[in-house]
Design an enzyme around this catalytic site. Structure first.
Site, PDB file in Angstrom:
ATOM      1  N   TYR C 137     -11.063 -44.033  15.801  1.00  0.00           N
ATOM      2  CA  TYR C 137     -11.049 -43.451  17.149  1.00  0.00           C
ATOM      3  C   TYR C 137     -10.153 -42.220  17.063  1.00  0.00           C
ATOM      4  CZ  TYR C 137     -10.678 -44.066  22.348  1.00  0.00           C
ATOM      5  OH  TYR C 137     -10.727 -43.952  23.716  1.00  0.00           O
ATOM      6  N   LYS C 165     -15.513 -42.593  16.500  1.00  0.00           N
ATOM      7  CA  LYS C 165     -15.634 -42.191  17.904  1.00  0.00           C
ATOM      8  C   LYS C 165     -14.707 -41.001  18.069  1.00  0.00           C
ATOM      9  CE  LYS C 165     -14.270 -43.760  22.570  1.00  0.00           C
ATOM     10  NZ  LYS C 165     -14.173 -42.368  22.955  1.00  0.00           N
TER      11      LYS C 165
END
Lengths: 330, 330, 330, 330
Positions: C137, C165
């Site tokens: 992330y 992500k």
């Protein structure tokens, strides 16, 4: 300690403007004389507080020429040669040299991005092009590069730099700079620009200070320096507490931030104290007004720099002028 | 879309130097002609890639005068008027105007700290002092202020700005700028300076691009713009992927960071491709050498911009000169 | 393109609270069903928008357990395992694994300072302690470290990461990540968290998106993804323009900044649209009120997500409660 | 000055590990006793130097339980309750309270973004949930929020905070905090975490210090505090110069940056001095090796903390272990 002429209290001179935002020579002379009479050890022109970023080259050297005539050799004069990258700074150095200054003050390069290699080459290149004493101006708030103490001392040992004006706000780096400078035989005059904690800097070995706040209260900074020289640290601290509270003038400003709040507050204080004739600022900054002025006056009164019952001086000028035809600035 | 002359591909021109680090007029003309022949829609001088921070004023206007003569009206010329605060920028604007440029490009003020109020007043004041089309240059990496899209569109509606060159790297803000500009009737020409993702910017509504990488491969950027105008997004993307890989020239550099790595890689590529005669850089930046050059050549070969068996050109100059008597730079 | 189950539109689920600021299971189920019915391809729980920083561990796994039951296998479930340094993250991973999630999402370490070596070791160590698919992330706004695309692809090739992500807002880095991933045989599923410019990310090769704004308008994101798959870029762009304008809900907020403005605006929109029962926020954040709510409703109406004549729902709760006996919060 | 038990020298305790990177209780007890025997006035556990970010909750409270037993009431114990947002911090507070600590230390919220309103509500909410003395830990390097002195004093006056541990490195803010605290009747115990310039902090009015370096040389910090109490500022400064040079242990590290260099250097020094049995670090940080260790030993010898002819202790462990089957860490 060395016998360098660049030691003690060396205020960066704040520049007064007329109502029309022209250079106010009468007020400038009054302020310079007030600081010299209070016993300061030098004066620094064309620094950040001295509006260097706002002045065209013509204006810069107008200020410098007039200022040097006013000082008339009573104290050493340092001048900023502030510009983006090396050869622009060298251009400023050459021009300033012709006006008879005693030392030059240059920042790290800014605008174009670089690394430590470019910073060191920058100072070495400036040295190649001038003979005057050269101070590095450590001012990451404006130039976004912190100068490394080890590099500074190396440049001192190599004769590139004669001193450092440290306005970095990094007191750990400052202490290491003082220690490494000492271990190298004190090649650099190390001055702090950190007016709120000059006492700690003196205790840590600073050779002097460059406090913008000394425009407002030069006598206290001079007394503090002398107390430090005499080892009277309780007195040094006591004066610093007074000065740290006086610096609240910059903390109360609501209308803006940065230069307009900081130097704007200094100008407003000097105006209210009768040293300056206005608190006007250079385009695009507006002069402080209303409640901001009231708060500054309240700080000055608490600090004993204005009589408790002195009235607030009122402005008879446009604090925020726009040119004819320009849309009003919101 | 408007009928403004400031749209399409407008490269910021990289400046070639001779072995002695003087302006190389022969190579400059070759590079300018190469870009115009490839079909670019304008040229931008004295931007960050154009060494504006490194040039004295005399050098700046020497470059500009020669460049304008070389362009000879074939495409519109924009020029940077880059300086610290408002009146210094106005000084640059006045001087640039005399050279016959078609538009001016100014950043937010830098060095002195301010807030949004000062930024807006800055652009309004510049407008008061010049009649040429004015572009705001959004470049927080260098000036440490991000321009607010709402303010930019307001300045467009008020006739202060005619366009924006957005090199902020903030693609959300860029999208909002495009939308707000559209909703206001398109007062601004919105150009992206973000050469690696021009496809997304075109999809988002940009009126053009100012890609430094177009110095190396102008034809691809021109073809991409035309494909975007034709709605052939697969082709736009395909070309962008080629260009994004070509931009690896700047990623492989080990010797330094920032301008020396970015524009240094561009100059090295142009030298290896035979457009420039050297990859020399302005003081205090060193030219790239050795493995950095090899890596750049490898990228150019993979991108088809150099023949696979072309030899690496060798430097016959000092990449990192020091003045006589100066301590060697570590 | 791969046949990974982690592609397409995967909203980070915003969590509804009751008037008393307890988890509102009824509204959560309504919102989850609304997104699944709109055709989303997965759901991401315990991300930044999912209040992960605000929840005690007990609360985190309460949310997760209930959410997984509600999803009931209709779409894949990803969950954040957000904590400061490696072994705390591993602890979260172990706990989350027991709840039957399909993939884990971890940030770079935060709070303690480190460099790239520690970041890479961090992800490798997490992999050692879990068997589930692991997404990195990239969220420098919260963790103050940008993940390097070259490192991410290396971790993909080594089987440490199954995806990324990217909420970094760095579209250049994102493009390079897509290209390097492609060149390496697509080991990573690359998802953008940048809801305002998803069109550019799809054009650049993203495998999907994780848009917080999809809580408000999941159907548009789903339609956009399908248009992108079909190569209908004009439609992709058109939908993005609608969504970029819808994102103005977060720009109008005056009362606060950051999470309280961003997720606060999402909750307020969902409440006004009747999906949530309140817009309450977790301690120490206050719910939006008054003019902020009105502005958000105006954006929703302009975007067609509320009827033009729908009344503004009024709050019957304390937006900013203090515990009994606490001094009033200014 | 107040009669608070939280004054003087309160080191943040660095945690020793075994070769296998398990908690080394024997070395921990030795180090704690060494500091108490040197005369420190308190001990601070689970701070940044105490690995709080790296420990699972189970590990945190294992450390705390053992440490409190070792201290056995000889000095007050403060403990960090470090977590992301309010209710997670409250959870830590509740748990820590059960172990019998004397005071809690909490940072501003981190990870989720907020503004000053949320920061103030955060501390007020923590106070609502605990009865122990509460210190605010001002640590912008880790949490990316600077605490405002005016807010801190207000929280002191309202009984929310009993003190501040200022590791912000902002000596101007620190001075204003001391002055405003004094003007308010000294509601807060103000401690500096800035080990290199403690002398300036004492001169400026600090009630004590929390110096990580005191793990290495507690006696000097104790002597310095006593000299400050006696007003012997020359001695205070002299000791500080010794300590500032001792801090060079952290400056010489080449292998990494941040925590691994800082606390890594402390652990290496303690190992070489025979206080710790290893210099092992928690995952994902590697222990220092080779030349880094040699440089640290050289600093210790120059500072008189190791005999000039003492041999360098050699490591018999893996400084940078990877789990079985993991790809080697580059």
């Amino acid at each position: 300690m060395t016998d360098s002429p660049f030691r003690g209290v060396i205020p960066p001179v704040v520049i007064p403007l007329t109502e029309k935002r022209q250079l106010d020579l009468e007020a400038l002379e009054r302020s310079i004389n007030r600081m010299i009479d209070a016993g300061v050890d030098g004066l620094f022109f064309l620094g950040s507080s001295g509006e260097v970023a706002f002045l065209t080259d013509a204006q810069r050297y107008h200020v410098l020429q007039e200022a040097i005539a006013m000082v008339h050799g009573r104290v050493p004069v340092l001048t900023g040669i502030i510009d983006m990258e090396t050869m622009r700074v060298v251009d400023q150095a050459k021009r300033a040299t012709g006006y008879g200054v005693d030392a030059l003050v240059a920042t790290a390069p800014f605008y174009a991005l670089g690394g430590p290699k470019e910073v060191e080459r920058h100072f070495r290149a400036i040295r190649e092009h001038t003979d005057l004493p050269l101070f590095a101006y450590d001012l990451p708030a404006c130039v976004h590069t912190k100068l490394d103490p080890t590099m500074l001392v190396r440049l001192g040992e190599d004769g590139v730099l004669q001193g450092v004006k440290d306005s970095s706000g990094d007191d750990v780096s400052f202490r290491w700079l003082c220690l490494q400078n000492e271990d190298a035989g004190h090649p650099l005059q190390v001055l702090t620009g950190h007016e709120v904690v000059v006492d700690g800097a003196y205790l840590g070995g600073a050779d002097g200070s460059v406090p913008g706040l000394a425009n407002i209260d030069p006598a206290s900074y001079v007394e503090q320096w002398r107390a430090a020289q005499a080892g009277d640290w309780e007195r040094v601290r006591e004066i610093q507490n007074h000065l740290a509270r006086l610096m609240y003038v910059t903390r109360e400003v609501k209308a803006t931030v940065g230069f307009g709040a900081g130097v704007g507050a200094f100008k407003t204080a000097l105006w209210q104290m009768g040293v300056f004739n206005t608190n006007q600022m250079r385009e695009p900054v507006c002069a402080l007004e209303g409640e901001d002025v009231e708060q500054i006056v309240a700080v000055l009164k608490r600090a004993g720099l204005m009589d408790a019952d002195a009235p607030i001086r009122q402005a008879h000028w446009d604090a925020c002028p726009v040119s004819p035809g320009a849309p009003a600035c919101k």
